[in-house]
Scaffold this motif. Structure first.
Motif, PDB file in Angstrom:
ATOM      1  N   PRO A  74      -7.429  -6.951  12.824  1.00  0.00           N
ATOM      2  CA  PRO A  74      -7.800  -8.339  12.506  1.00  0.00           C
ATOM      3  C   PRO A  74      -9.250  -8.452  12.017  1.00  0.00           C
ATOM      4  CG  PRO A  74      -6.483  -8.297  14.497  1.00  0.00           C
ATOM      5  CD  PRO A  74      -6.807  -6.849  14.147  1.00  0.00           C
ATOM      6  N   ASP A  75     -10.149  -7.650  12.567  1.00  0.00           N
ATOM      7  CA  ASP A  75     -11.539  -7.651  12.100  1.00  0.00           C
ATOM      8  C   ASP A  75     -11.623  -7.142  10.663  1.00  0.00           C
ATOM      9  OD1 ASP A  75     -14.490  -7.788  12.477  1.00  0.00           O
ATOM     10  OD2 ASP A  75     -14.329  -5.603  12.287  1.00  0.00           O
ATOM     11  N   LEU A  76     -10.898  -6.079  10.344  1.00  0.00           N
ATOM     12  CA  LEU A  76     -10.884  -5.571   8.975  1.00  0.00           C
ATOM     13  C   LEU A  76     -10.337  -6.630   8.029  1.00  0.00           C
ATOM     14  CD1 LEU A  76     -11.201  -3.414   6.809  1.00  0.00           C
ATOM     15  CD2 LEU A  76      -8.992  -2.457   7.546  1.00  0.00           C
ATOM     16  N   ARG A  77      -9.276  -7.316   8.417  1.00  0.00           N
ATOM     17  CA  ARG A  77      -8.693  -8.362   7.565  1.00  0.00           C
ATOM     18  C   ARG A  77      -9.731  -9.447   7.281  1.00  0.00           C
ATOM     19  NH1 ARG A  77      -5.524  -8.266   3.738  1.00  0.00           N
ATOM     20  NH2 ARG A  77      -6.180 -10.190   2.853  1.00  0.00           N
ATOM     21  N   GLU A  78     -10.480  -9.854   8.304  1.00  0.00           N
ATOM     22  CA  GLU A  78     -11.536 -10.867   8.125  1.00  0.00           C
ATOM     23  C   GLU A  78     -12.610 -10.380   7.154  1.00  0.00           C
ATOM     24  OE1 GLU A  78     -13.202 -12.391  11.787  1.00  0.00           O
ATOM     25  OE2 GLU A  78     -11.197 -12.600  12.666  1.00  0.00           O
ATOM     26  N   ARG A  79     -13.003  -9.123   7.287  1.00  0.00           N
ATOM     27  CA  ARG A  79     -14.033  -8.563   6.394  1.00  0.00           C
ATOM     28  C   ARG A  79     -13.536  -8.492   4.948  1.00  0.00           C
ATOM     29  NH1 ARG A  79     -16.476  -3.175   8.690  1.00  0.00           N
ATOM     30  NH2 ARG A  79     -17.975  -3.580   7.024  1.00  0.00           N
ATOM     31  N   LEU A  80     -12.269  -8.178   4.771  1.00  0.00           N
ATOM     32  CA  LEU A  80     -11.699  -8.158   3.420  1.00  0.00           C
ATOM     33  C   LEU A  80     -11.660  -9.575   2.837  1.00  0.00           C
ATOM     34  CD1 LEU A  80      -8.759  -5.662   3.977  1.00  0.00           C
ATOM     35  CD2 LEU A  80     -10.726  -5.291   2.468  1.00  0.00           C
ATOM     36  N   GLU A  81     -11.196 -10.523   3.622  1.00  0.00           N
ATOM     37  CA  GLU A  81     -11.063 -11.902   3.137  1.00  0.00           C
ATOM     38  C   GLU A  81     -12.411 -12.558   2.865  1.00  0.00           C
ATOM     39  OE1 GLU A  81      -8.558 -13.854   6.011  1.00  0.00           O
ATOM     40  OE2 GLU A  81      -6.753 -12.846   5.258  1.00  0.00           O
ATOM     41  N   SER A  82     -13.431 -12.179   3.614  1.00  0.00           N
ATOM     42  CA  SER A  82     -14.754 -12.790   3.438  1.00  0.00           C
ATOM     43  C   SER A  82     -15.491 -12.251   2.205  1.00  0.00           C
ATOM     44  CB  SER A  82     -15.622 -12.543   4.669  1.00  0.00           C
ATOM     45  OG  SER A  82     -16.056 -11.191   4.715  1.00  0.00           O
ATOM     46  N   GLY A  83     -15.014 -11.136   1.663  1.00  0.00           N
ATOM     47  CA  GLY A  83     -15.692 -10.515   0.531  1.00  0.00           C
ATOM     48  C   GLY A  83     -16.760  -9.524   0.934  1.00  0.00           C
ATOM     49  N   ALA A  88     -18.207  -6.454  -1.655  1.00  0.00           N
ATOM     50  CA  ALA A  88     -19.602  -6.431  -2.103  1.00  0.00           C
ATOM     51  C   ALA A  88     -20.287  -5.081  -1.892  1.00  0.00           C
ATOM     52  CB  ALA A  88     -20.391  -7.524  -1.384  1.00  0.00           C
ATOM     53  N   MET A  89     -19.655  -4.180  -1.156  1.00  0.00           N
ATOM     54  CA  MET A  89     -20.264  -2.871  -0.903  1.00  0.00           C
ATOM     55  C   MET A  89     -20.256  -2.045  -2.183  1.00  0.00           C
ATOM     56  SD  MET A  89     -18.641  -1.823   2.757  1.00  0.00           S
ATOM     57  CE  MET A  89     -19.133  -2.660   4.250  1.00  0.00           C
ATOM     58  N   GLU A  90     -21.387  -1.479  -2.507  1.00  0.00           N
ATOM     59  CA  GLU A  90     -21.500  -0.643  -3.701  1.00  0.00           C
ATOM     60  C   GLU A  90     -21.581   0.812  -3.301  1.00  0.00           C
ATOM     61  OE1 GLU A  90     -21.216  -1.454  -6.835  1.00  0.00           O
ATOM     62  OE2 GLU A  90     -21.116  -3.604  -6.496  1.00  0.00           O
ATOM     63  N   PRO A  91     -20.943   1.678  -4.027  1.00  0.00           N
ATOM     64  CA  PRO A  91     -20.222   1.468  -5.280  1.00  0.00           C
ATOM     65  C   PRO A  91     -18.719   1.307  -5.108  1.00  0.00           C
ATOM     66  CG  PRO A  91     -20.581   3.805  -4.999  1.00  0.00           C
ATOM     67  CD  PRO A  91     -21.191   3.118  -3.796  1.00  0.00           C
ATOM     68  N   PHE A  92     -18.204   1.337  -3.871  1.00  0.00           N
ATOM     69  CA  PHE A  92     -16.765   1.463  -3.654  1.00  0.00           C
ATOM     70  C   PHE A  92     -16.046   0.195  -3.222  1.00  0.00           C
ATOM     71  CE2 PHE A  92     -18.989   2.552   0.258  1.00  0.00           C
ATOM     72  CZ  PHE A  92     -18.383   1.688   1.162  1.00  0.00           C
ATOM     73  N   GLY A  93     -16.753  -0.880  -3.015  1.00  0.00           N
ATOM     74  CA  GLY A  93     -16.175  -2.069  -2.386  1.00  0.00           C
ATOM     75  C   GLY A  93     -14.996  -2.693  -3.100  1.00  0.00           C
ATOM     76  N   ARG A  94     -15.103  -2.876  -4.402  1.00  0.00           N
ATOM     77  CA  ARG A  94     -13.994  -3.511  -5.134  1.00  0.00           C
ATOM     78  C   ARG A  94     -12.730  -2.659  -5.069  1.00  0.00           C
ATOM     79  NH1 ARG A  94     -18.295  -4.642  -8.528  1.00  0.00           N
ATOM     80  NH2 ARG A  94     -17.737  -2.893  -9.874  1.00  0.00           N
ATOM     81  N   ALA A  95     -12.879  -1.365  -5.285  1.00  0.00           N
ATOM     82  CA  ALA A  95     -11.719  -0.472  -5.260  1.00  0.00           C
ATOM     83  C   ALA A  95     -11.106  -0.406  -3.857  1.00  0.00           C
ATOM     84  CB  ALA A  95     -12.112   0.926  -5.732  1.00  0.00           C
ATOM     85  N   LYS A 149      -9.167  -3.681  -3.073  1.00  0.00           N
ATOM     86  CA  LYS A 149      -7.870  -3.684  -3.758  1.00  0.00           C
ATOM     87  C   LYS A 149      -6.878  -2.764  -3.047  1.00  0.00           C
ATOM     88  CE  LYS A 149      -5.686  -2.361  -8.094  1.00  0.00           C
ATOM     89  NZ  LYS A 149      -5.868  -1.636  -9.337  1.00  0.00           N
ATOM     90  N   ALA A 150      -7.325  -1.561  -2.716  1.00  0.00           N
ATOM     91  CA  ALA A 150      -6.447  -0.582  -2.071  1.00  0.00           C
ATOM     92  C   ALA A 150      -5.957  -1.075  -0.715  1.00  0.00           C
ATOM     93  CB  ALA A 150      -7.173   0.753  -1.928  1.00  0.00           C
ATOM     94  N   LEU A 151      -6.878  -1.563   0.109  1.00  0.00           N
ATOM     95  CA  LEU A 151      -6.491  -1.989   1.456  1.00  0.00           C
ATOM     96  C   LEU A 151      -5.669  -3.269   1.447  1.00  0.00           C
ATOM     97  CD1 LEU A 151      -9.679  -1.084   3.503  1.00  0.00           C
ATOM     98  CD2 LEU A 151      -7.478   0.133   3.434  1.00  0.00           C
ATOM     99  N   GLU A 152      -5.946  -4.165   0.525  1.00  0.00           N
ATOM    100  CA  GLU A 152      -5.135  -5.381   0.450  1.00  0.00           C
ATOM    101  C   GLU A 152      -3.697  -5.063   0.061  1.00  0.00           C
ATOM    102  OE1 GLU A 152      -7.337  -8.042  -2.100  1.00  0.00           O
ATOM    103  OE2 GLU A 152      -8.427  -8.856  -0.390  1.00  0.00           O
ATOM    104  N   ASN A 153      -3.494  -3.988  -0.692  1.00  0.00           N
ATOM    105  CA  ASN A 153      -2.153  -3.599  -1.126  1.00  0.00           C
ATOM    106  C   ASN A 153      -1.539  -2.490  -0.277  1.00  0.00           C
ATOM    107  OD1 ASN A 153      -1.805  -5.314  -3.493  1.00  0.00           O
ATOM    108  ND2 ASN A 153      -3.583  -4.233  -4.255  1.00  0.00           N
ATOM    109  N   ALA A 154      -2.214  -2.080   0.781  1.00  0.00           N
ATOM    110  CA  ALA A 154      -1.733  -0.978   1.618  1.00  0.00           C
ATOM    111  C   ALA A 154      -0.343  -1.282   2.167  1.00  0.00           C
ATOM    112  CB  ALA A 154      -2.708  -0.717   2.758  1.00  0.00           C
ATOM    113  N   ARG A 155       0.397  -0.234   2.370  1.00  0.00           N
ATOM    114  CA  ARG A 155       1.747  -0.308   2.921  1.00  0.00           C
ATOM    115  C   ARG A 155       1.750   0.256   4.333  1.00  0.00           C
ATOM    116  NH1 ARG A 155       3.469  -3.942  -0.323  1.00  0.00           N
ATOM    117  NH2 ARG A 155       3.930  -3.292  -2.427  1.00  0.00           N
ATOM    118  N   PHE A 156       2.854  -0.007   5.042  1.00  0.00           N
ATOM    119  CA  PHE A 156       3.018   0.486   6.397  1.00  0.00           C
ATOM    120  C   PHE A 156       4.304   1.294   6.466  1.00  0.00           C
ATOM    121  CE2 PHE A 156       4.571   0.097  10.775  1.00  0.00           C
ATOM    122  CZ  PHE A 156       3.470   0.592  11.452  1.00  0.00           C
ATOM    123  N   ASP A 157       4.210   2.509   6.973  1.00  0.00           N
ATOM    124  CA  ASP A 157       5.375   3.370   7.132  1.00  0.00           C
ATOM    125  C   ASP A 157       5.880   3.235   8.563  1.00  0.00           C
ATOM    126  OD1 ASP A 157       7.258   5.370   7.374  1.00  0.00           O
ATOM    127  OD2 ASP A 157       6.007   6.918   6.463  1.00  0.00           O
TER     128      ASP A 157
END
Length: 110
Positions: A16-25, A29-36, A39-47
């Motif tokens: 839930p903390d990670l979800r909040e950090r993703l939603e807040s932006g 905002a982390m450089e250089p990897f934040g945008r990528a 995107k990756a974590l928002e689209n992550a799947r669960f096996d």
């Protein structure tokens, strides 16, 4: 730049903390990897069979995911494994497209 096929075991109580950090932006905002990473974590799947989160991550680091792990991933996941170091992004996502979304699966169970 490489696309990494990643599997990791979520720390369910921390997501839930990670979800909040993703939603807040904050992560975006982390450089250089934040945008990528966002995107990756928002689209992550669960096996459901393994209990792992799975995603395709754009990465420039040596060793792979070094910055991402230090800044974010190690706080929310264990057993982070690079399944494939240079995967075709579209093909990678297609491999896991039929799995449920990480966020729907995890947060619905919280």
């Amino acid at each position: 730049m490489a696309k990494r096929f990643v599997r990791a075991r979520p720390k369910r109580d921390q997501l839930p903390d990670l979800r909040e950090r993703l939603e807040s932006g904050e992560i975006e905002a982390m450089e250089p990897f934040g945008r990528a990473m966002t995107k990756a974590l928002e689209n992550a799947r669960f096996d459901p069979a393994s209990g792992e989160a799975i995603w395709i991550e754009e990465d420039y680091c040596v060793p792979p995911l070094a910055m991402e792990r230090a800044e974010v991933l190690d706080d929310y996941f264990t057993e982070i494994t690079i399944v494939e170091e240079d995967v075709d992004e579209a093909a990678g996502w297609q491999q896991i497209d039929d799995l449920p979304g990480l966020w729907e699966q995890i947060l619905d169970q919280a």
